[in-house]
Design a protein around this motif. Sequence first.
Motif, PDB file in Angstrom:
ATOM      1  N   ARG A  10      35.261  37.628  49.657  1.00 19.89           N
ATOM      2  CA  ARG A  10      36.061  36.615  50.368  1.00 19.89           C
ATOM      3  C   ARG A  10      35.470  35.237  50.147  1.00 19.89           C
ATOM      4  NH1 ARG A  10      37.784  37.613  56.330  1.00 19.89           N
ATOM      5  NH2 ARG A  10      38.560  35.552  55.885  1.00 19.89           N
ATOM      6  N   LEU A  31      43.527  38.900  49.002  1.00 17.83           N
ATOM      7  CA  LEU A  31      43.268  38.319  47.680  1.00 17.83           C
ATOM      8  C   LEU A  31      41.946  38.833  47.115  1.00 17.83           C
ATOM      9  CD1 LEU A  31      44.405  34.632  48.221  1.00 17.83           C
ATOM     10  CD2 LEU A  31      45.477  36.325  46.723  1.00 17.83           C
ATOM     11  N   ALA A  32      40.941  38.912  47.965  1.00 21.64           N
ATOM     12  CA  ALA A  32      39.632  39.413  47.523  1.00 21.64           C
ATOM     13  C   ALA A  32      39.760  40.835  47.002  1.00 21.64           C
ATOM     14  CB  ALA A  32      38.627  39.338  48.668  1.00 21.64           C
ATOM     15  N   VAL A  57      37.453  29.312  45.545  1.00 25.55           N
ATOM     16  CA  VAL A  57      38.554  29.044  44.614  1.00 25.55           C
ATOM     17  C   VAL A  57      39.665  28.272  45.304  1.00 25.55           C
ATOM     18  CG1 VAL A  57      40.402  30.147  43.273  1.00 25.55           C
ATOM     19  CG2 VAL A  57      38.051  30.979  43.080  1.00 25.55           C
ATOM     20  N   VAL A  58      40.030  28.663  46.517  1.00 26.28           N
ATOM     21  CA  VAL A  58      41.089  27.970  47.256  1.00 26.28           C
ATOM     22  C   VAL A  58      40.686  26.516  47.523  1.00 26.28           C
ATOM     23  CG1 VAL A  58      42.327  27.892  49.466  1.00 26.28           C
ATOM     24  CG2 VAL A  58      42.080  30.059  48.244  1.00 26.28           C
ATOM     25  N   PHE A  85      41.763  40.941  43.576  1.00 25.51           N
ATOM     26  CA  PHE A  85      41.050  40.467  42.398  1.00 25.51           C
ATOM     27  C   PHE A  85      39.648  41.058  42.260  1.00 25.51           C
ATOM     28  CE2 PHE A  85      44.277  37.192  43.108  1.00 25.51           C
ATOM     29  CZ  PHE A  85      44.871  37.186  41.861  1.00 25.51           C
ATOM     30  N   THR A  99      34.147  34.118  47.428  1.00 23.52           N
ATOM     31  CA  THR A  99      34.674  33.648  46.138  1.00 23.52           C
ATOM     32  C   THR A  99      36.097  33.146  46.299  1.00 23.52           C
ATOM     33  OG1 THR A  99      33.248  35.145  44.904  1.00 23.52           O
ATOM     34  CG2 THR A  99      35.211  34.340  43.763  1.00 23.52           C
ATOM     35  N   VAL A 100      36.914  33.875  47.038  1.00 25.88           N
ATOM     36  CA  VAL A 100      38.299  33.448  47.282  1.00 25.88           C
ATOM     37  C   VAL A 100      38.303  32.097  47.997  1.00 25.88           C
ATOM     38  CG1 VAL A 100      40.439  33.963  48.544  1.00 25.88           C
ATOM     39  CG2 VAL A 100      39.248  35.779  47.295  1.00 25.88           C
ATOM     40  N   GLN A 101      37.464  31.925  49.003  1.00 31.81           N
ATOM     41  CA  GLN A 101      37.403  30.664  49.741  1.00 31.81           C
ATOM     42  C   GLN A 101      37.015  29.503  48.827  1.00 31.81           C
ATOM     43  OE1 GLN A 101      34.653  31.556  52.873  1.00 31.81           O
ATOM     44  NE2 GLN A 101      36.206  32.535  54.158  1.00 31.81           N
ATOM     45  N   GLN A 149      43.039  35.923  52.779  1.00 31.18           N
ATOM     46  CA  GLN A 149      41.884  35.913  51.886  1.00 31.18           C
ATOM     47  C   GLN A 149      41.344  37.310  51.625  1.00 31.18           C
ATOM     48  OE1 GLN A 149      39.057  33.099  53.428  1.00 31.18           O
ATOM     49  NE2 GLN A 149      40.387  31.360  53.010  1.00 31.18           N
TER      50      GLN A 149
END
Length: 109
Positions: free
Chosen positions: A26, A18-19, A32-33, A22, A28-30, A15
């Motif tokens: 983190r 990815l954070a 989205v996942v 993009f 936001t990544v969580q 994560q």
Amino acid sequence: MSDGTYQLGAVLPAQGRLAQEFGVSRDTVQRVVRELGRQVMLLGALVSEAFEQAEVTLDVFTLTSESLDTHIRLQTERIRAGAISPESIVVRMLLPDPPVRPAVSGRQA
């Protein structure tokens, strides 16, 4: 996923990575996942329910055909095993067009 960078079913990077990639947090990544997982489960339930009918019609908007593959494959296995027996199956997919470049540039001389 839509551009093929991350294939369906592939393990995503951490994560934090990815954070950074993009430019988001983190958190936001969580989110989205979690949302992607929820959508995949919902799609699976809807497809499974549709295949219980005698005439199956799926109108699907998807970014890639791969996102539908797993769910359709499960249903074909159920058909082969005799668990379900729809009389007809129609799948219509609406796929996005690749970006179209304008014929005239927006720049002024």
